[in-house]
Design a protein around this motif. Structure first.
Motif, PDB file in Angstrom:
ATOM      1  N   SER A 174      24.782  33.446  17.572  1.00 43.92           N
ATOM      2  CA  SER A 174      24.951  34.830  16.714  1.00 43.92           C
ATOM      3  C   SER A 174      23.804  34.609  15.688  1.00 43.92           C
ATOM      4  O   SER A 174      23.196  33.686  15.242  1.00 43.92           O
ATOM      5  CB  SER A 174      26.759  34.690  16.067  1.00 43.92           C
ATOM      6  OG  SER A 174      25.871  36.562  14.905  1.00 43.92           O
ATOM      7  N   ASP A 175      23.097  35.947  16.484  1.00 45.89           N
ATOM      8  CA  ASP A 175      21.895  36.773  15.258  1.00 45.89           C
ATOM      9  C   ASP A 175      22.796  37.442  14.136  1.00 45.89           C
ATOM     10  O   ASP A 175      22.326  38.285  15.058  1.00 45.89           O
ATOM     11  CB  ASP A 175      20.961  36.547  15.859  1.00 45.89           C
ATOM     12  CG  ASP A 175      19.457  37.612  15.330  1.00 45.89           C
ATOM     13  OD1 ASP A 175      20.315  37.283  14.071  1.00 45.89           O
ATOM     14  OD2 ASP A 175      18.991  36.964  15.589  1.00 45.89           O
ATOM     15  N   ARG A 176      23.321  36.783  13.430  1.00 52.23           N
ATOM     16  CA  ARG A 176      23.721  38.073  12.043  1.00 52.23           C
ATOM     17  C   ARG A 176      23.069  39.468  11.709  1.00 52.23           C
ATOM     18  O   ARG A 176      23.646  40.488  11.730  1.00 52.23           O
ATOM     19  CB  ARG A 176      24.235  36.689  10.957  1.00 52.23           C
ATOM     20  CG  ARG A 176      24.705  37.679   9.991  1.00 52.23           C
ATOM     21  CD  ARG A 176      26.241  37.827  10.359  1.00 52.23           C
ATOM     22  NE  ARG A 176      26.672  39.052   9.372  1.00 52.23           N
ATOM     23  CZ  ARG A 176      28.509  38.950   9.396  1.00 52.23           C
ATOM     24  NH1 ARG A 176      28.949  38.693  10.404  1.00 52.23           N
ATOM     25  NH2 ARG A 176      28.890  39.623   8.522  1.00 52.23           N
ATOM     26  N   GLU A 212      31.047  45.981   8.484  1.00 56.28           N
ATOM     27  CA  GLU A 212      30.794  44.444   9.081  1.00 56.28           C
ATOM     28  C   GLU A 212      32.461  44.047   9.359  1.00 56.28           C
ATOM     29  O   GLU A 212      32.728  43.410  10.196  1.00 56.28           O
ATOM     30  CB  GLU A 212      30.155  43.839   9.580  1.00 56.28           C
ATOM     31  CG  GLU A 212      29.134  43.048   8.316  1.00 56.28           C
ATOM     32  CD  GLU A 212      28.866  44.238   6.918  1.00 56.28           C
ATOM     33  OE1 GLU A 212      28.547  43.752   6.117  1.00 56.28           O
ATOM     34  OE2 GLU A 212      28.766  45.499   7.124  1.00 56.28           O
ATOM     35  N   GLU A 253      28.686  40.656  18.286  1.00 57.18           N
ATOM     36  CA  GLU A 253      28.532  39.643  18.183  1.00 57.18           C
ATOM     37  C   GLU A 253      29.663  38.848  19.984  1.00 57.18           C
ATOM     38  O   GLU A 253      28.920  37.688  20.323  1.00 57.18           O
ATOM     39  CB  GLU A 253      28.561  38.737  17.772  1.00 57.18           C
ATOM     40  CG  GLU A 253      29.909  38.058  16.541  1.00 57.18           C
ATOM     41  CD  GLU A 253      29.622  36.797  15.541  1.00 57.18           C
ATOM     42  OE1 GLU A 253      28.283  37.308  14.763  1.00 57.18           O
ATOM     43  OE2 GLU A 253      30.712  36.581  14.867  1.00 57.18           O
ATOM     44  N   ALA A 265      31.567  42.999  12.770  1.00 56.18           N
ATOM     45  CA  ALA A 265      30.641  41.879  13.596  1.00 56.18           C
ATOM     46  C   ALA A 265      30.446  41.114  14.797  1.00 56.18           C
ATOM     47  O   ALA A 265      30.404  40.766  15.545  1.00 56.18           O
ATOM     48  CB  ALA A 265      29.955  41.384  12.524  1.00 56.18           C
ATOM     49  N   GLN A 266      32.063  40.765  14.752  1.00 52.26           N
ATOM     50  CA  GLN A 266      32.945  39.745  15.432  1.00 52.26           C
ATOM     51  C   GLN A 266      33.240  40.141  17.334  1.00 52.26           C
ATOM     52  O   GLN A 266      32.387  39.445  17.751  1.00 52.26           O
ATOM     53  CB  GLN A 266      33.931  38.737  14.963  1.00 52.26           C
ATOM     54  CG  GLN A 266      34.140  37.867  14.071  1.00 52.26           C
ATOM     55  CD  GLN A 266      35.515  37.223  13.032  1.00 52.26           C
ATOM     56  OE1 GLN A 266      36.115  38.318  13.250  1.00 52.26           O
ATOM     57  NE2 GLN A 266      35.496  36.271  12.969  1.00 52.26           N
TER      58      GLN A 266
END
Length: 251
Positions: free
Chosen positions: A126-128, A144, A116, A112-113
């Protein structure tokens, strides 16, 4: 060799006109020598050619990662080849995505990191939800929290594609996206790129050396000596391979 011009259309999302790119001064290398091409919404174009033909230089100029010596590149109504770097970077984040052969993931960061990261480097929040949506679309829902080292090569390339798509750009550029993958995994990645073109009317421009990969494209631009040497529409892998062989023989 006869100079050709690939379809130039007014409805294109990316358009190059008379691109020249030279490197060096005393004995300049002419990587591009007047390439014109247009790329319409919802199309998949493969760019191919012998080593040194200018295909990667063309891709980098189209993506705003390199600047032509002469000529212009437009993304829709924006002429980007002469924009100041800051404005170009802003447009690049919103309008195009780029997928590299080597994945270019940060090993210490989670999946995930990594997805983003470009937005965070640009100072954006960040838009999770968007990150998770991008991962789900490439078949990595639930991964993620993993790190790249816990994933296969094909899964790492899927992370790279999710990272390129998280901003929902209308155009995706890919430089040998299957070059580091086995054939079966490469087919999965190509099918994923193809699905984005068909489902979202995304424009995809891909450099590849593989005739089988080019068979996923609607069109193949064949470069030689910095010029468009030929253009094939909906070709088979055999047709691409045959034409590449002729180019290598200078025909």
């Amino acid at each position: 060799m006869t100079e050709m011009t690939a379809d130039i259309g007014t409805g294109s999302v990316v358009r190059a006109v008379d691109l020249h790119r030279e490197y060096g001064r005393a004995a300049a290398v002419r990587a591009l020598r007047g390439v014109s091409a247009a790329f319409a919404p919802g199309t998949f174009t493969a760019v191919m050619g012998p080593s040194g033909s200018g295909k990667t230089t063309l891709l980098h100029c189209l993506a705003g990662m390199d600047r032509p010596t002469r000529g212009s590149v437009r993304w829709g109504d924006a002429e980007v080849s002469r924009l100041p770097e800051r404005r170009l970077a802003e447009l690049r984040r919103s309008r195009v995505g780029f997928v590299f052969q080597a994945f270019n993931l940060m090993p210490a960061m989670t999946v995930a990191q990594n997805v983003e990261l470009p937005g965070r480097l640009a100072g954006e929040r960040s838009d999770r939800g968007r990150v998770l949506e991008a991962l789900a679309r490439v078949g990595l829902a639930g991964r993620e929290r993993h790190r790249p080292g816990q994933l296969s090569g094909g899964q790492q390339q899927r992370v790279a594609i999710a990272r390129a798509l998280v901003s929902r750009p209308p155009v995706l550029f890919a430089d040998e996206p299957t070059g580091a993958l086995d054939r079966a995994t490469g087919h999965e990645i190509l099918a994923l790129l193809r699905a984005g073109v068909d489902a979202d009317r995304r424009t995809c421009v891909m450099v590849t050396h593989d005739p089988v990969a080019a068979g996923y494209a609607d069109r193949v631009l064949l470069l030689a000596d910095g010029l468009v040497a030929d253009e094939l529409h909906h070709p088979t892998a055999a047709q691409v391979g045959e034409r590449l062989s002729r180019l290598g023989e200078g025909k």
